[in-house]
Design a protein around this motif. Structure first.
Motif, PDB file in Angstrom:
ATOM      1  N   MET A  87      21.456 -36.221 -24.059  1.00  0.00           N
ATOM      2  CA  MET A  87      21.342 -37.576 -24.298  1.00  0.00           C
ATOM      3  C   MET A  87      21.618 -38.476 -23.477  1.00  0.00           C
ATOM      4  O   MET A  87      20.817 -39.580 -23.178  1.00  0.00           O
ATOM      5  CB  MET A  87      22.415 -37.878 -25.606  1.00  0.00           C
ATOM      6  N   ARG A  88      22.574 -38.343 -22.748  1.00  0.00           N
ATOM      7  CA  ARG A  88      22.759 -39.109 -21.433  1.00  0.00           C
ATOM      8  C   ARG A  88      21.457 -38.957 -20.356  1.00  0.00           C
ATOM      9  O   ARG A  88      21.227 -40.061 -19.940  1.00  0.00           O
ATOM     10  CB  ARG A  88      24.120 -38.506 -20.499  1.00  0.00           C
ATOM     11  N   ASP A  89      21.080 -38.060 -20.245  1.00  0.00           N
ATOM     12  CA  ASP A  89      19.830 -37.742 -19.386  1.00  0.00           C
ATOM     13  C   ASP A  89      18.606 -38.532 -19.938  1.00  0.00           C
ATOM     14  O   ASP A  89      17.986 -39.191 -19.032  1.00  0.00           O
ATOM     15  CB  ASP A  89      19.626 -36.374 -19.157  1.00  0.00           C
ATOM     16  N   ILE A  90      18.485 -38.517 -21.058  1.00  0.00           N
ATOM     17  CA  ILE A  90      17.231 -39.145 -21.609  1.00  0.00           C
ATOM     18  C   ILE A  90      17.453 -40.849 -21.433  1.00  0.00           C
ATOM     19  O   ILE A  90      16.646 -41.618 -21.283  1.00  0.00           O
ATOM     20  CB  ILE A  90      16.948 -38.983 -23.093  1.00  0.00           C
ATOM     21  N   LEU A 212       7.918 -32.955 -26.471  1.00  0.00           N
ATOM     22  CA  LEU A 212       8.701 -32.472 -27.669  1.00  0.00           C
ATOM     23  C   LEU A 212      10.091 -32.526 -27.197  1.00  0.00           C
ATOM     24  O   LEU A 212      11.259 -32.937 -28.273  1.00  0.00           O
ATOM     25  CB  LEU A 212       8.499 -31.015 -28.021  1.00  0.00           C
ATOM     26  N   GLY A 213      10.961 -32.171 -26.100  1.00  0.00           N
ATOM     27  CA  GLY A 213      12.219 -31.982 -25.726  1.00  0.00           C
ATOM     28  C   GLY A 213      12.556 -33.490 -25.581  1.00  0.00           C
ATOM     29  O   GLY A 213      13.814 -34.089 -26.165  1.00  0.00           O
ATOM     30  N   ASP A 214      11.856 -34.514 -25.009  1.00  0.00           N
ATOM     31  CA  ASP A 214      12.093 -35.884 -24.688  1.00  0.00           C
ATOM     32  C   ASP A 214      12.245 -36.621 -26.165  1.00  0.00           C
ATOM     33  O   ASP A 214      13.096 -37.291 -26.390  1.00  0.00           O
ATOM     34  CB  ASP A 214      11.226 -36.644 -23.867  1.00  0.00           C
ATOM     35  N   TRP A 215      11.224 -36.280 -26.980  1.00  0.00           N
ATOM     36  CA  TRP A 215      11.288 -37.103 -28.420  1.00  0.00           C
ATOM     37  C   TRP A 215      12.718 -36.627 -29.066  1.00  0.00           C
ATOM     38  O   TRP A 215      13.183 -37.353 -29.718  1.00  0.00           O
ATOM     39  CB  TRP A 215       9.948 -36.494 -29.045  1.00  0.00           C
ATOM     40  N   ARG A 216      13.018 -35.214 -28.962  1.00  0.00           N
ATOM     41  CA  ARG A 216      14.039 -34.926 -29.941  1.00  0.00           C
ATOM     42  C   ARG A 216      15.151 -35.504 -29.207  1.00  0.00           C
ATOM     43  O   ARG A 216      16.233 -36.017 -29.765  1.00  0.00           O
ATOM     44  CB  ARG A 216      14.209 -33.155 -29.650  1.00  0.00           C
ATOM     45  N   ASP A 217      15.426 -35.623 -27.939  1.00  0.00           N
ATOM     46  CA  ASP A 217      16.750 -36.150 -27.239  1.00  0.00           C
ATOM     47  C   ASP A 217      16.908 -37.604 -27.679  1.00  0.00           C
ATOM     48  O   ASP A 217      17.895 -38.015 -27.829  1.00  0.00           O
ATOM     49  CB  ASP A 217      16.610 -36.072 -25.586  1.00  0.00           C
ATOM     50  N   ASN A 244      12.646 -46.359 -29.277  1.00  0.00           N
ATOM     51  CA  ASN A 244      11.601 -46.133 -30.395  1.00  0.00           C
ATOM     52  C   ASN A 244      10.250 -46.230 -29.803  1.00  0.00           C
ATOM     53  O   ASN A 244       9.393 -45.501 -30.297  1.00  0.00           O
ATOM     54  CB  ASN A 244      11.725 -47.079 -31.493  1.00  0.00           C
ATOM     55  N   HIS A 245      10.075 -47.208 -28.983  1.00  0.00           N
ATOM     56  CA  HIS A 245       8.697 -47.508 -28.273  1.00  0.00           C
ATOM     57  C   HIS A 245       8.403 -46.238 -27.447  1.00  0.00           C
ATOM     58  O   HIS A 245       7.322 -45.831 -27.644  1.00  0.00           O
ATOM     59  CB  HIS A 245       8.851 -48.562 -27.283  1.00  0.00           C
ATOM     60  N   ARG A 246       9.482 -45.697 -26.741  1.00  0.00           N
ATOM     61  CA  ARG A 246       9.181 -44.594 -25.764  1.00  0.00           C
ATOM     62  C   ARG A 246       8.708 -43.146 -27.073  1.00  0.00           C
ATOM     63  O   ARG A 246       7.913 -42.377 -26.520  1.00  0.00           O
ATOM     64  CB  ARG A 246      10.322 -44.304 -24.922  1.00  0.00           C
ATOM     65  N   MET A 247       9.468 -43.268 -28.096  1.00  0.00           N
ATOM     66  CA  MET A 247       9.090 -42.248 -28.933  1.00  0.00           C
ATOM     67  C   MET A 247       7.794 -42.277 -29.464  1.00  0.00           C
ATOM     68  O   MET A 247       7.119 -41.069 -29.630  1.00  0.00           O
ATOM     69  CB  MET A 247      10.271 -42.299 -30.177  1.00  0.00           C
ATOM     70  N   VAL A 249       5.066 -43.565 -27.904  1.00  0.00           N
ATOM     71  CA  VAL A 249       4.404 -42.986 -26.860  1.00  0.00           C
ATOM     72  C   VAL A 249       4.463 -41.326 -26.672  1.00  0.00           C
ATOM     73  O   VAL A 249       3.298 -40.877 -26.678  1.00  0.00           O
ATOM     74  CB  VAL A 249       4.849 -43.511 -25.424  1.00  0.00           C
ATOM     75  N   LEU A 250       5.535 -40.809 -26.861  1.00  0.00           N
ATOM     76  CA  LEU A 250       5.541 -39.385 -26.789  1.00  0.00           C
ATOM     77  C   LEU A 250       4.786 -38.837 -27.964  1.00  0.00           C
ATOM     78  O   LEU A 250       4.123 -37.719 -27.890  1.00  0.00           O
ATOM     79  CB  LEU A 250       6.935 -39.011 -26.775  1.00  0.00           C
ATOM     80  N   ARG A 251       5.018 -39.553 -29.201  1.00  0.00           N
ATOM     81  CA  ARG A 251       4.314 -38.803 -30.421  1.00  0.00           C
ATOM     82  C   ARG A 251       2.971 -38.851 -30.252  1.00  0.00           C
ATOM     83  O   ARG A 251       2.345 -37.995 -30.567  1.00  0.00           O
ATOM     84  CB  ARG A 251       4.817 -39.631 -31.433  1.00  0.00           C
ATOM     85  N   ARG A 252       2.327 -39.896 -29.526  1.00  0.00           N
ATOM     86  CA  ARG A 252       0.827 -40.000 -29.366  1.00  0.00           C
ATOM     87  C   ARG A 252       0.459 -38.819 -28.399  1.00  0.00           C
ATOM     88  O   ARG A 252      -0.616 -38.042 -28.387  1.00  0.00           O
ATOM     89  CB  ARG A 252       0.407 -41.136 -28.844  1.00  0.00           C
ATOM     90  N   GLU A 253       1.435 -38.484 -27.315  1.00  0.00           N
ATOM     91  CA  GLU A 253       0.991 -37.414 -26.545  1.00  0.00           C
ATOM     92  C   GLU A 253       1.099 -36.272 -27.050  1.00  0.00           C
ATOM     93  O   GLU A 253       0.527 -35.198 -26.949  1.00  0.00           O
ATOM     94  CB  GLU A 253       2.219 -37.507 -25.460  1.00  0.00           C
ATOM     95  N   ILE A 254       2.395 -36.103 -27.942  1.00  0.00           N
ATOM     96  CA  ILE A 254       2.487 -34.623 -28.648  1.00  0.00           C
ATOM     97  C   ILE A 254       1.161 -34.368 -29.539  1.00  0.00           C
ATOM     98  O   ILE A 254       0.779 -33.354 -29.560  1.00  0.00           O
ATOM     99  CB  ILE A 254       3.804 -34.650 -29.553  1.00  0.00           C
ATOM    100  N   ASP A 255       0.644 -35.368 -30.197  1.00  0.00           N
ATOM    101  CA  ASP A 255      -0.347 -35.232 -31.114  1.00  0.00           C
ATOM    102  C   ASP A 255      -1.543 -34.736 -30.384  1.00  0.00           C
ATOM    103  O   ASP A 255      -2.395 -33.857 -30.742  1.00  0.00           O
ATOM    104  CB  ASP A 255      -0.788 -36.289 -31.843  1.00  0.00           C
ATOM    105  N   ALA A 256      -1.669 -35.604 -29.153  1.00  0.00           N
ATOM    106  CA  ALA A 256      -3.250 -34.995 -28.224  1.00  0.00           C
ATOM    107  C   ALA A 256      -2.986 -33.704 -27.744  1.00  0.00           C
ATOM    108  O   ALA A 256      -4.058 -32.952 -27.974  1.00  0.00           O
ATOM    109  CB  ALA A 256      -3.287 -36.170 -27.499  1.00  0.00           C
TER     110      ALA A 256
END
Length: 269
Positions: A87-90, A212-217, A244-247, A249-256
């Motif tokens: 969590m600190r790293d993300i 996926l790792g960044d989204w979870r963190d 939440n904005h970054r999540m 972005v990540l979710r769209r990347e995960i879907d693709a």
């Protein structure tokens, strides 16, 4: 030699060679790196050893269950504050320098934890024990066809985990999806020299695992901070908005990436 099976050797010899290399790398990390880095590296090598065993799990069930439990126990003994560190790293990935200083100090305090010397000593002993057993692994009857079957099996497991994650939309199912993606990524790395057609999967699998790792963190970070609205002098709402904005972005990347890797034609060997 890298994390790959030697395509010029029989599978049993290739499996043992990779296993010995991973144990040796973990032992070197314990001896040479600062505690926090050593813990991270040893846990990573344990994951790679467990993925190696999963590749031939269907044909070595007793070996898999015993050795998987050994390296899982080893990694868990070193886990300490891994979620706090993640969590600190993300946070550091998304927070501009000089902003959110109160949150930064809070996360630094949570992440700061000296590794337990006893746990590190125990990890060294367990690595030595595990390494001493590798030459006696009962894998002599395995052939490359068994690795191909294991690869296909864990592709299907990843695809099933993806379907469940997208259906339930929960942190737990996305975490499970990430674990299965990492298995498939590790198996691709192990086999891509033998089966050249797998090579194009490696880069998108790396990206998907990281997303996926960044989204979870970020999810863990938001869950930790959201109930503490009165503690950070107005920092919390803008930080949660940023997270939440970054999540998103990540979710769209995960879907693709998931659509590219798991909803089209199956990889063939």
């Amino acid at each position: 030699m890298g994390y790959k099976l030697d395509q010029k050797k029989p599978l049993p010899e290739a499996l043992r060679k990779v296993a010995h290399a991973e144990v040796a790398a973990a032992q070197a990390a314990l001896q040479e790196l600062p505690a926090e880095e050593a813990v991270h590296e040893v846990r990573k090598h344990c994951k790679k050893l467990r993925a190696l065993l999963r590749l031939v799990r269907n044909d070595t069930d007793s070996l898999y269950r015993y050795e998987n439990a050994h390296y899982r126990t080893l990694a868990n003994a070193l886990s300490g504050s891994r979620d706090a560190i993640s969590m600190r790293d993300i946070f550091l990935k998304i927070a501009p320098a000089g902003e959110f200083d109160e949150v930064r100090d809070f996360l630094d305090r949570r992440a700061y934890q000296h590794a337990d010397p006893d746990a590190i000593a125990e990890a060294g002993e367990m690595l030595q024990q595990g390494g001493a057993r590798i030459d006696d692994w009962p894998v002599d009857k395995l052939a490359w066809k068994h690795a191909r079957r294991g690869y296909r099996d864990y592709y299907q497991r990843a695809r099933k985990a993806m379907d469940q994650a997208f259906a339930e939309e929960s942190a737990a199912t996305f975490h499970d999806f990430r674990k299965r993606v990492k298995d498939h990524w590790y198996h691709t790395r192990l086999l891509e020299k033998k089966y050249k057609q797998l090579a194009p999967r490696r880069k998108p699998l790396t990206a998907l695992s990281r997303a996926l790792g960044d989204w979870r963190d970020l999810h863990l970070l938001c869950s930790l901070l959201a109930p503490r609205s009165g503690e950070f002098s107005g920092e919390l709402i803008p930080l949660l908005d940023l997270a939440n904005h970054r999540m998103g972005v990540l979710r769209r990347e995960i879907d693709a990436l998931a659509g590219e890797l798991f909803t089209g034609k199956k990889p063939t060997l």
